[in-house]
Design a protein around this motif. Sequence first.
Motif, PDB file in Angstrom:
ATOM      1  N   LEU A  64     -13.871  21.113 -28.172  1.00 48.80           N
ATOM      2  CA  LEU A  64     -13.900  19.676 -28.444  1.00 48.80           C
ATOM      3  C   LEU A  64     -12.504  19.170 -28.792  1.00 48.80           C
ATOM      4  CD1 LEU A  64     -15.708  17.192 -28.671  1.00 48.80           C
ATOM      5  CD2 LEU A  64     -16.143  17.803 -31.057  1.00 48.80           C
ATOM      6  N   ALA A  65     -11.773  19.939 -29.586  1.00 50.42           N
ATOM      7  CA  ALA A  65     -10.402  19.559 -29.936  1.00 50.42           C
ATOM      8  C   ALA A  65      -9.495  19.562 -28.709  1.00 50.42           C
ATOM      9  CB  ALA A  65      -9.855  20.507 -31.003  1.00 50.42           C
ATOM     10  N   ALA A  66      -9.669  20.564 -27.830  1.00 50.68           N
ATOM     11  CA  ALA A  66      -8.862  20.622 -26.607  1.00 50.68           C
ATOM     12  C   ALA A  66      -9.173  19.450 -25.688  1.00 50.68           C
ATOM     13  CB  ALA A  66      -9.119  21.947 -25.885  1.00 50.68           C
ATOM     14  N   LEU A  67     -10.446  19.076 -25.631  1.00 52.84           N
ATOM     15  CA  LEU A  67     -10.851  17.936 -24.809  1.00 52.84           C
ATOM     16  C   LEU A  67     -10.255  16.639 -25.357  1.00 52.84           C
ATOM     17  CD1 LEU A  67     -12.615  17.166 -22.383  1.00 52.84           C
ATOM     18  CD2 LEU A  67     -14.551  16.939 -23.944  1.00 52.84           C
ATOM     19  N   ASP A  68     -10.254  16.500 -26.664  1.00 52.37           N
ATOM     20  CA  ASP A  68      -9.663  15.312 -27.283  1.00 52.37           C
ATOM     21  C   ASP A  68      -8.166  15.220 -26.974  1.00 52.37           C
ATOM     22  OD1 ASP A  68     -10.124  13.059 -29.356  1.00 52.37           O
ATOM     23  OD2 ASP A  68      -8.350  14.086 -30.111  1.00 52.37           O
ATOM     24  N   VAL A  69      -7.462  16.338 -27.027  1.00 51.86           N
ATOM     25  CA  VAL A  69      -6.029  16.362 -26.702  1.00 51.86           C
ATOM     26  C   VAL A  69      -5.808  15.949 -25.248  1.00 51.86           C
ATOM     27  CG1 VAL A  69      -4.033  17.880 -26.373  1.00 51.86           C
ATOM     28  CG2 VAL A  69      -5.422  18.064 -28.445  1.00 51.86           C
ATOM     29  N   LEU A  70      -6.652  16.458 -24.339  1.00 53.06           N
ATOM     30  CA  LEU A  70      -6.540  16.096 -22.921  1.00 53.06           C
ATOM     31  C   LEU A  70      -6.702  14.593 -22.727  1.00 53.06           C
ATOM     32  CD1 LEU A  70      -6.594  16.581 -19.825  1.00 53.06           C
ATOM     33  CD2 LEU A  70      -9.065  16.960 -20.063  1.00 53.06           C
ATOM     34  N   ALA A  73     -19.849   9.110 -28.421  1.00 57.47           N
ATOM     35  CA  ALA A  73     -19.682   8.484 -29.741  1.00 57.47           C
ATOM     36  C   ALA A  73     -19.979   9.468 -30.867  1.00 57.47           C
ATOM     37  CB  ALA A  73     -20.593   7.265 -29.856  1.00 57.47           C
ATOM     38  N   GLY A  74     -20.916  10.378 -30.613  1.00 55.66           N
ATOM     39  CA  GLY A  74     -21.296  11.338 -31.651  1.00 55.66           C
ATOM     40  C   GLY A  74     -20.409  12.556 -31.721  1.00 55.66           C
ATOM     41  N   ALA A  75     -19.662  12.842 -30.648  1.00 52.91           N
ATOM     42  CA  ALA A  75     -18.754  13.994 -30.632  1.00 52.91           C
ATOM     43  C   ALA A  75     -17.436  13.585 -31.275  1.00 52.91           C
ATOM     44  CB  ALA A  75     -18.527  14.449 -29.191  1.00 52.91           C
ATOM     45  N   LYS A  76     -17.142  14.167 -32.436  1.00 49.37           N
ATOM     46  CA  LYS A  76     -15.992  13.703 -33.214  1.00 49.37           C
ATOM     47  C   LYS A  76     -15.061  14.854 -33.568  1.00 49.37           C
ATOM     48  CE  LYS A  76     -18.722   9.923 -35.188  1.00 49.37           C
ATOM     49  NZ  LYS A  76     -19.307   9.320 -36.403  1.00 49.37           N
ATOM     50  N   VAL A  77     -13.773  14.526 -33.594  1.00 47.34           N
ATOM     51  CA  VAL A  77     -12.756  15.452 -34.072  1.00 47.34           C
ATOM     52  C   VAL A  77     -12.108  14.832 -35.307  1.00 47.34           C
ATOM     53  CG1 VAL A  77     -12.305  16.448 -31.805  1.00 47.34           C
ATOM     54  CG2 VAL A  77     -11.021  14.435 -32.544  1.00 47.34           C
ATOM     55  N   GLY A  84      -7.997  13.983 -41.400  1.00 44.57           N
ATOM     56  CA  GLY A  84      -9.158  13.898 -42.267  1.00 44.57           C
ATOM     57  C   GLY A  84     -10.170  12.845 -41.885  1.00 44.57           C
ATOM     58  N   VAL A  85      -9.896  12.092 -40.822  1.00 45.46           N
ATOM     59  CA  VAL A  85     -10.792  11.014 -40.396  1.00 45.46           C
ATOM     60  C   VAL A  85     -11.517  11.432 -39.117  1.00 45.46           C
ATOM     61  CG1 VAL A  85     -10.952   8.607 -39.669  1.00 45.46           C
ATOM     62  CG2 VAL A  85      -9.271   9.285 -41.401  1.00 45.46           C
ATOM     63  N   PRO A  86     -12.860  11.387 -39.080  1.00 48.33           N
ATOM     64  CA  PRO A  86     -13.591  11.739 -37.855  1.00 48.33           C
ATOM     65  C   PRO A  86     -13.414  10.664 -36.787  1.00 48.33           C
ATOM     66  CG  PRO A  86     -15.112  10.976 -39.549  1.00 48.33           C
ATOM     67  CD  PRO A  86     -13.768  11.062 -40.195  1.00 48.33           C
TER      68      PRO A  86
END
Length: 262
Positions: free
Chosen positions: A126-132, A159-163, A167-169
Amino acid sequence: MGSKGFWSEMLSLAPYSEWQAAVDAWGAELVNGALLCVATLLVGCGLAFGKFCWQAKAADGALAAAGCGTPKSASHVISRTSLGDVEVSRCTVFDFDEVLSVQQVLGAAQLSEHGLRRVFGGAERLAALDVLLQDLLEHDVALAVVSRNSSEIVRRALAGAKVHIDGVPEPLLRHFSPDLIFGCEDYGDDVPKSEVIANRIMRPNSLSPADVLFVDDCLLNVCEVRQRCKVEALHVRNGGGMDAWDMEYVKVWARAPGTFGR
């Protein structure tokens, strides 16, 4: 008997012309066999490709009217445009199930916090996807979704998938242009994805084929969109959503505009 003596004895048993004829015949048979194998392979590949892409013909009329089949000349391409409230020059169009997600999302039971961790392959992916997705936006690439799933389910999942950032989702949905998420409510089962991309994304925003990357796990869709829209298309193989290689490919496309032009 040495090899020299063996061949001397064999050659003495028949005239050289007969040996030459035999060698020529053997060589011709070998070449013909090789050509037959190559021809069989090409025919097999052609049949397989045709199986995947035959539905593309159904889109010809609509896409010709949309101007998707032929790249626009430079004088007719607007270099920058506005998709939603973000100025961009290009767009990446993702399928959702098993591309952004790692599994098909079938209903609300998978949209809980725990369920979404599985849907997107865990915190690390999920973090890698957010970076992409953030990387694409930083290169002026708008993000769209064209899915056979429900657009409501897609929006709720994103909307529900959060990184957590400082400290903020933060939800994945923040990366996507709100008017560029299309699901089964927006087009019929008989409408190919190329038509949605042409009529709902490319044409309204004056995007040329070189401005668009399409990412899908279905080879039929990849063939159909690549053939009809002339855009770069990435096939996500083996199920389980985009992996590190796929994500890097998308990043390279974003960082090198024009390099992948068809």
